[in-house]
Scaffold this active site. Structure first.
Site, PDB file in Angstrom:
ATOM      1  NE  ARG A 260      -4.739 -13.242  15.629  1.00 12.13           N
ATOM      2  CZ  ARG A 260      -5.943 -13.098  16.345  1.00 12.13           C
ATOM      3  NH1 ARG A 260      -7.155 -13.270  15.665  1.00 12.13           N
ATOM      4  NH2 ARG A 260      -6.262 -13.199  17.713  1.00 12.13           N
ATOM      5  NE  ARG A 275      -9.426 -10.617   6.926  1.00 11.29           N
ATOM      6  CZ  ARG A 275     -10.112 -11.583   7.565  1.00 11.29           C
ATOM      7  NH1 ARG A 275      -9.332 -12.319   8.341  1.00 11.29           N
ATOM      8  NH2 ARG A 275     -11.423 -11.662   7.467  1.00 11.29           N
ATOM      9  CD  GLU A 349     -14.753 -12.564  15.153  1.00 10.98           C
ATOM     10  OE1 GLU A 349     -15.028 -13.005  14.105  1.00 10.98           O
ATOM     11  OE2 GLU A 349     -13.614 -12.737  15.808  1.00 10.98           O
ATOM     12  CB  SER A 352     -13.814 -14.149  19.377  1.00 14.60           C
ATOM     13  OG  SER A 352     -13.822 -15.401  19.267  1.00 14.60           O
ATOM     14  NE  ARG A 390     -11.143  -6.844  12.855  1.00 14.37           N
ATOM     15  CZ  ARG A 390     -11.376  -8.158  12.711  1.00 14.37           C
ATOM     16  NH1 ARG A 390     -12.320  -8.676  13.334  1.00 14.37           N
ATOM     17  NH2 ARG A 390     -10.480  -8.728  12.012  1.00 14.37           N
TER      18      ARG A 390
END
Length: 431
Positions: A260, A275, A349, A352, A390
């Site tokens: 990403r 991130r 988070e 998802s 993460r």
RNA sequence: GGAGGGAUGGCAGAGUGGUCUAUUGCGGCUGUCUUGAAAACAGCUGGGUUAACAGCCCCAGGGGUUCGAAUCCCUUUCCCUCCGCCA
């Protein structure tokens, strides 16, 4: 993508959905373009029908030279007429298609109405928030102490937001992938390892393009892009297919490296490995019949699967019902699973979980033939099983010990050769 | 990277410019027959567009030639064979 016929007959419903999702699509303009398309299309088709008739006559005419010449001249005129209309028609069709791609799905009435993540509604809490009889360290410190990460050299190799996992962190990541892969596969989900690079149609299919194009890495000289999730590849797998109803639901658990660009996030979560540009993920994906109740059922099942994984890792978490403004264009409903992060004293988070009805299926043209022989678009859903690094944040922070070691949750130990603690260089060495 | 051959309806496989603008077989569905099934026979059997159709579109994608293209030309993608390189 929504059914164009639905947009035509329920423009107000679609406009309201766009408003709730803070999407500024101009539905009236779309409908205006659509009207132009249909009227011009009719004109072109009528001319073509005439042309086909003339062609047939020419084939039958035989010796009559004069009549033949006359018909060819007529045909020629029609051909020119069509040719003059076609560029406009093609442009209008393309414009309509591009607009259709931007139309959001209708959120379920049960979704909280709101603008951003602050309006998400917690619906479930699990586990006891940990307390420490020492000053708990944050993930970055833990990883430094255990010699688990080399950010500087990661950045040296690949630029900002890059990292190198080493020693027990490298082993942990593989163990986590394996753990999630095994556990979900045992529930009847077909294990897949899917391409991390995919063609454009895959990204249009899952909804990543056109809007999220700036978040995706394009591969120079080839018509491919790096996927941000296995969802993209799996959607592409079934593009243009008509599935058998007896084969549904298709349930997958897929491993894939994810990429990403994180454009526009400069300054956000810069410390550590929260991130980053590249990570590994095991994803759950379901293709089921076009039935709302069934979609909802699988949505809950996907959430339950992830909860089981997180519970097995002994991580306190909560589930939030994501509000309309935060859920993304394609989604009907969405849960986020957020794990407790001791260093930030809040939930963040890690998973998802979304369902789309036929919004993705229409884009990717994935259909099935139901019991009556009718061809319908499938429903699609997906949820994270585990994403690393993460998940290491809550995992290492929650299970850290006073002496700087980290206790490994029992469920994970089989994937680490029975190891019970992470300690510096018990396995591996200083670099 | 080089040379050659391909891509047609669920599958197989004809069709090299118009006379049914996709032959035929297999598979599938329905019917006749049968206590039931099989066999045999007969019929049906792709997707899309449109309010609907006898209309229009789809023979890997895109473009071109032509009154007319599955068919001819260009181009892209993919598959196969051989050579080279390679984990």
């Amino acid at each position: 993508m929504l059914d164009l016929a639905f947009i035509r007959s329920h423009p107000d419903v679609v406009k309201e959905a766009a408003r709730l999702k803070y999407n500024d699509i101009d539905i009236d303009y779309l409908l205006e373009v659509d009207r132009k398309v249909t009227s011009l299309q009719r004109e072109v088709e009528e001319a073509r029908a005439q042309q086909n008739q003339i062609s047939k006559q020419i084939a039958k005419v035989g010796k009559d030279k004069e009549l033949r010449e006359k018909l060819i001249a007529e045909g020629k005129q029609l051909a020119e007429q069509i040719k003059s209309m076609e560029p406009m028609l093609i442009a209008l069709l393309e414009e309509r298609q591009q607009l259709l791609y931007l139309v959001p799905n209708i959120p379920d009435p049960s979704a909280p109405i709101g603008k951003d993540e602050n309006d998400n509604v917690p619906v479930k809490y699990w586990g006891k928030i940990p307390t420490f009889d020492f000053e708990p360290r944050d993930l970055y410190t833990i990883m430094q102490n255990l010699d688990m990460v080399d950010i500087e050299r990661g950045v040296k190799v690949a630029g900002a937001r890059s990292y190198i996992l080493k020693n027990d962190a490298a082993r942990l990541e593989l163990a986590l992938m394996n753990f999630a892969f095994d556990r979900v596969a045992r529930k009847g989900y077909t294990p897949l390892i899917v391409p991390a690079m995919a063609r454009e149609f895959c990204f249009i299919g899952n909804g990543q393009f056109p809007k999220g194009r700036d978040q995706v890495y394009a591969i120079e000289n080839d018509d491919t892009f790096l996927v941000g999730t296995a969802e993209v590849s799996i959607t592409g797998m079934f593009k243009d297919e008509i599935l058998k109803v007896d084969d549904l639901p298709l349930r997958f658990v897929a491993f894939c490296p994810c990429f990403r660009r994180e454009a526009g996030t400069y300054g956000k979560d810069t410390r550590g490995v929260f991130r980053i540009h590249q990570f590994n993920k095991v994803e759950q994906y379901i293709i089921c019949r076009a039935d709302h109740e069934e979609s909802v059922l699988w949505h809950e099942a996907l959430l339950a699967n992830s909860e089981e994984l997180v519970q097995a890792l002994e991580l306190p978490y909560r589930v939030v019902n994501v509000c309309t403004g935060d859920m993304g264009d394609g989604k009907v409903g969405m849960y986020d699973l957020e794990c407790w992060l001791p260093s930030e004293n809040r939930y963040r988070e890690t998973h998802s979980c979304s369902y789309f009805h036929d919004w993705q299926a229409r884009r990717a043209n994935i259909r099935y033939r139901d019991e009556d022989g009718k061809v319908r678009f499938v429903h699609t859903l997906n949820n994270t099983a585990i994403a690393s690094p993460r998940i290491m944040l809550p995992l290492l922070e929650t299970h850290q010990q006073a002496d700087g070691s980290v206790k490994i949750p029992a469920a994970l130990r089989p994937y680490l050769g029975g190891q019970e603690y992470f300690r510096p260089h018990e396995i591996g060495a200083k670099v």
